[in-house]
Design a protein around this motif. Structure first.
Motif, PDB file in Angstrom:
ATOM      1  N   LEU A 126       0.810  -1.212   0.000  1.00 12.57           N
ATOM      2  CA  LEU A 126       0.000   0.000   0.000  1.00 12.57           C
ATOM      3  C   LEU A 126       0.851   1.273   0.000  1.00 12.57           C
ATOM      4  CD1 LEU A 126      -2.844   1.187  -0.026  1.00 12.57           C
ATOM      5  CD2 LEU A 126      -2.858   1.014   2.460  1.00 12.57           C
ATOM      6  N   PRO A 127       1.806   1.432   0.922  1.00 13.09           N
ATOM      7  CA  PRO A 127       2.639   2.639   0.856  1.00 13.09           C
ATOM      8  C   PRO A 127       3.458   2.717  -0.435  1.00 13.09           C
ATOM      9  CG  PRO A 127       2.940   1.536   2.964  1.00 13.09           C
ATOM     10  CD  PRO A 127       2.120   0.636   2.104  1.00 13.09           C
ATOM     11  N   LEU A 128       3.941   1.564  -0.891  1.00 15.16           N
ATOM     12  CA  LEU A 128       4.701   1.550  -2.138  1.00 15.16           C
ATOM     13  C   LEU A 128       3.832   1.985  -3.310  1.00 15.16           C
ATOM     14  CD1 LEU A 128       7.417   0.986  -3.430  1.00 15.16           C
ATOM     15  CD2 LEU A 128       6.761  -1.430  -3.607  1.00 15.16           C
ATOM     16  N   PHE A 129       2.586   1.509  -3.334  1.00 16.72           N
ATOM     17  CA  PHE A 129       1.653   1.929  -4.376  1.00 16.72           C
ATOM     18  C   PHE A 129       1.440   3.436  -4.338  1.00 16.72           C
ATOM     19  CE2 PHE A 129      -2.723   3.215  -5.313  1.00 16.72           C
ATOM     20  CZ  PHE A 129      -2.735   2.988  -6.684  1.00 16.72           C
ATOM     21  N   PHE A 130       1.163   3.988  -3.146  1.00 17.79           N
ATOM     22  CA  PHE A 130       0.934   5.432  -3.044  1.00 17.79           C
ATOM     23  C   PHE A 130       2.164   6.230  -3.483  1.00 17.79           C
ATOM     24  CE2 PHE A 130      -2.557   4.519   0.153  1.00 17.79           C
ATOM     25  CZ  PHE A 130      -3.562   4.847  -0.735  1.00 17.79           C
ATOM     26  N   TRP A 131       3.333   5.770  -3.099  1.00 16.57           N
ATOM     27  CA  TRP A 131       4.560   6.459  -3.493  1.00 16.57           C
ATOM     28  C   TRP A 131       4.746   6.411  -5.006  1.00 16.57           C
ATOM     29  CZ3 TRP A 131       9.221   4.594  -5.579  1.00 16.57           C
ATOM     30  CH2 TRP A 131      10.239   5.555  -5.649  1.00 16.57           C
ATOM     31  N   LEU A 132       4.578   5.211  -5.595  1.00 17.56           N
ATOM     32  CA  LEU A 132       4.726   5.071  -7.046  1.00 17.56           C
ATOM     33  C   LEU A 132       3.666   5.879  -7.794  1.00 17.56           C
ATOM     34  CD1 LEU A 132       5.485   1.255  -7.266  1.00 17.56           C
ATOM     35  CD2 LEU A 132       7.045   3.110  -7.900  1.00 17.56           C
ATOM     36  N   TRP A 133       2.433   5.814  -7.319  1.00 17.61           N
ATOM     37  CA  TRP A 133       1.342   6.516  -7.992  1.00 17.61           C
ATOM     38  C   TRP A 133       1.538   8.024  -7.923  1.00 17.61           C
ATOM     39  CZ3 TRP A 133      -1.448   3.945 -11.247  1.00 17.61           C
ATOM     40  CH2 TRP A 133      -2.564   4.541 -11.809  1.00 17.61           C
ATOM     41  N   ARG A 134       1.997   8.512  -6.753  1.00 17.55           N
ATOM     42  CA  ARG A 134       2.271   9.940  -6.607  1.00 17.55           C
ATOM     43  C   ARG A 134       3.398  10.361  -7.539  1.00 17.55           C
ATOM     44  NH1 ARG A 134       4.408  12.196  -1.070  1.00 17.55           N
ATOM     45  NH2 ARG A 134       6.233  11.225  -1.978  1.00 17.55           N
ATOM     46  N   SER A 135       4.410   9.506  -7.679  1.00 15.56           N
ATOM     47  CA  SER A 135       5.517   9.793  -8.606  1.00 15.56           C
ATOM     48  C   SER A 135       5.017   9.851 -10.042  1.00 15.56           C
ATOM     49  CB  SER A 135       6.606   8.734  -8.485  1.00 15.56           C
ATOM     50  OG  SER A 135       7.147   8.715  -7.197  1.00 15.56           O
ATOM     51  N   ILE A 136       4.147   8.931 -10.397  1.00 18.22           N
ATOM     52  CA  ILE A 136       3.585   8.911 -11.749  1.00 18.22           C
ATOM     53  C   ILE A 136       2.772  10.178 -11.996  1.00 18.22           C
ATOM     54  CG2 ILE A 136       1.847   7.778 -13.209  1.00 18.22           C
ATOM     55  CD1 ILE A 136       2.835   5.098 -11.980  1.00 18.22           C
ATOM     56  N   LEU A 137       1.925  10.552 -11.038  1.00 18.92           N
ATOM     57  CA  LEU A 137       1.101  11.753 -11.210  1.00 18.92           C
ATOM     58  C   LEU A 137       1.962  13.016 -11.274  1.00 18.92           C
ATOM     59  CD1 LEU A 137      -1.911  10.942  -8.871  1.00 18.92           C
ATOM     60  CD2 LEU A 137      -1.789  10.761 -11.367  1.00 18.92           C
ATOM     61  N   ARG A 138       3.016  13.074 -10.486  1.00 12.84           N
ATOM     62  CA  ARG A 138       3.926  14.219 -10.525  1.00 12.84           C
ATOM     63  C   ARG A 138       4.608  14.299 -11.903  1.00 12.84           C
ATOM     64  NH1 ARG A 138       7.880  12.945  -6.779  1.00 12.84           N
ATOM     65  NH2 ARG A 138       6.302  13.097  -5.180  1.00 12.84           N
ATOM     66  N   GLU A 139       5.012  13.159 -12.424  1.00 20.61           N
ATOM     67  CA  GLU A 139       5.646  13.111 -13.746  1.00 20.61           C
ATOM     68  C   GLU A 139       4.663  13.536 -14.836  1.00 20.61           C
ATOM     69  OE1 GLU A 139       8.939  12.555 -16.179  1.00 20.61           O
ATOM     70  OE2 GLU A 139       8.853  12.468 -13.996  1.00 20.61           O
ATOM     71  N   ILE A 140       3.410  13.135 -14.706  1.00 16.96           N
ATOM     72  CA  ILE A 140       2.394  13.521 -15.696  1.00 16.96           C
ATOM     73  C   ILE A 140       2.121  15.017 -15.623  1.00 16.96           C
ATOM     74  CG2 ILE A 140      -0.074  13.313 -16.229  1.00 16.96           C
ATOM     75  CD1 ILE A 140       0.207  10.306 -15.646  1.00 16.96           C
ATOM     76  N   ARG A 141       2.103  15.577 -14.407  1.00 14.41           N
ATOM     77  CA  ARG A 141       1.905  17.029 -14.292  1.00 14.41           C
ATOM     78  C   ARG A 141       3.063  17.797 -14.930  1.00 14.41           C
ATOM     79  NH1 ARG A 141       1.331  16.426  -8.821  1.00 14.41           N
ATOM     80  NH2 ARG A 141      -0.497  15.157  -8.551  1.00 14.41           N
ATOM     81  N   ALA A 142       4.277  17.271 -14.761  1.00 12.23           N
ATOM     82  CA  ALA A 142       5.454  17.938 -15.327  1.00 12.23           C
ATOM     83  C   ALA A 142       5.529  17.751 -16.842  1.00 12.23           C
ATOM     84  CB  ALA A 142       6.724  17.407 -14.676  1.00 12.23           C
ATOM     85  N   HIS A 143       5.092  16.591 -17.317  1.00 10.68           N
ATOM     86  CA  HIS A 143       5.131  16.261 -18.755  1.00 10.68           C
ATOM     87  C   HIS A 143       3.783  15.678 -19.158  1.00 10.68           C
ATOM     88  CE1 HIS A 143       9.475  16.821 -18.550  1.00 10.68           C
ATOM     89  NE2 HIS A 143       9.465  16.041 -17.470  1.00 10.68           N
ATOM     90  N   PRO A 144       2.795  16.527 -19.473  1.00 14.25           N
ATOM     91  CA  PRO A 144       1.424  16.059 -19.749  1.00 14.25           C
ATOM     92  C   PRO A 144       1.322  15.000 -20.849  1.00 14.25           C
ATOM     93  CG  PRO A 144       1.467  18.436 -19.539  1.00 14.25           C
ATOM     94  CD  PRO A 144       2.895  17.983 -19.527  1.00 14.25           C
ATOM     95  N   GLU A 145       2.268  14.967 -21.761  1.00 14.41           N
ATOM     96  CA  GLU A 145       2.207  13.969 -22.836  1.00 14.41           C
ATOM     97  C   GLU A 145       2.365  12.546 -22.300  1.00 14.41           C
ATOM     98  OE1 GLU A 145       6.454  15.274 -22.389  1.00 14.41           O
ATOM     99  OE2 GLU A 145       4.555  16.332 -22.566  1.00 14.41           O
ATOM    100  N   LYS A 146       2.945  12.393 -21.113  1.00 16.82           N
ATOM    101  CA  LYS A 146       3.109  11.059 -20.521  1.00 16.82           C
ATOM    102  C   LYS A 146       1.780  10.473 -20.045  1.00 16.82           C
ATOM    103  CE  LYS A 146       7.915  11.352 -19.329  1.00 16.82           C
ATOM    104  NZ  LYS A 146       8.936  11.079 -18.340  1.00 16.82           N
ATOM    105  N   ALA A 147       0.762  11.303 -19.953  1.00 18.86           N
ATOM    106  CA  ALA A 147      -0.559  10.803 -19.549  1.00 18.86           C
ATOM    107  C   ALA A 147      -1.154   9.898 -20.619  1.00 18.86           C
ATOM    108  CB  ALA A 147      -1.505  11.966 -19.275  1.00 18.86           C
ATOM    109  N   PHE A 148      -0.617   9.991 -21.826  1.00 18.28           N
ATOM    110  CA  PHE A 148      -1.171   9.221 -22.940  1.00 18.28           C
ATOM    111  C   PHE A 148      -0.351   7.973 -23.242  1.00 18.28           C
ATOM    112  CE2 PHE A 148      -2.350  13.650 -23.347  1.00 18.28           C
ATOM    113  CZ  PHE A 148      -3.720  13.530 -23.376  1.00 18.28           C
TER     114      PHE A 148
END
Length: 148
Positions: free
Chosen positions: A57-79
């Motif tokens: 669970l904590p690992l998931f939240f950490w990874l997911w937060r990292s993914i969302l932060r990366e998508i905010r920084a580079h919106p094209e990664k959302a696709f």
């Protein structure tokens, strides 16, 4: 993405096993094996589930937060095709589990074999998997503008 989804599956499945085990302990089936064996198996399942949740669970939240932060920084990664593939496969599996859960509930209702233990398991599965399904579906709706 693969690690995040693996952590998601791990803690969701572990949570389901944990809840089912507590339901089995609270509402034992008299036709099952001896009480001592049932308790030892239940305690083992509880320890395994808690250990999995504590790690995943904590690992998931950490990874997911990292993914969302990366998508905010580079919106094209959302696709990302990998993200879409894993999300849609997860939605399919969760949807199939929810449909199967409802079919089983209706079957046992028509059969006249509804017990408190069974109904609690159906509700638990529906709430846990339904929550994961809704969250994953919401991540697909909240996406940035597609790059030109």
């Amino acid at each position: 993405y693969l690690a995040a989804f693996a952590c998601l599956y791990t803690w969701v499945i572990s949570l389901i096993v944990l809840v089912f085990t507590y339901i089995n302990l609270t509402f034992p089936d008299p036709s099952e094996t001896s009480h001592a064996y049932r308790l030892e198996w239940a305690y083992s399942a509880i320890r395994q589930s808690i250990a999995s949740i504590v790690v995943a669970l904590p690992l998931f939240f950490w990874l997911w937060r990292s993914i969302l932060r990366e998508i905010r920084a580079h919106p094209e990664k959302a696709f990302s095709r990998v993200r879409y593939f894993l999300t849609y496969v997860s939605l399919f599996v969760a949807g199939a589990a929810l449909v199967g859960d409802l079919i089983t509930l209706i079957y046992f209702l028509l059969e006249g074999d509804l017990t408190t233990r069974f109904v609690l398991k159906v509700v638990a599965l529906f709430v846990i998997v339904g929550t994961a399904f809704l969250y994953l579906a919401s991540t697909l709706r909240e996406r940035p503008q597609e790059p030109a």
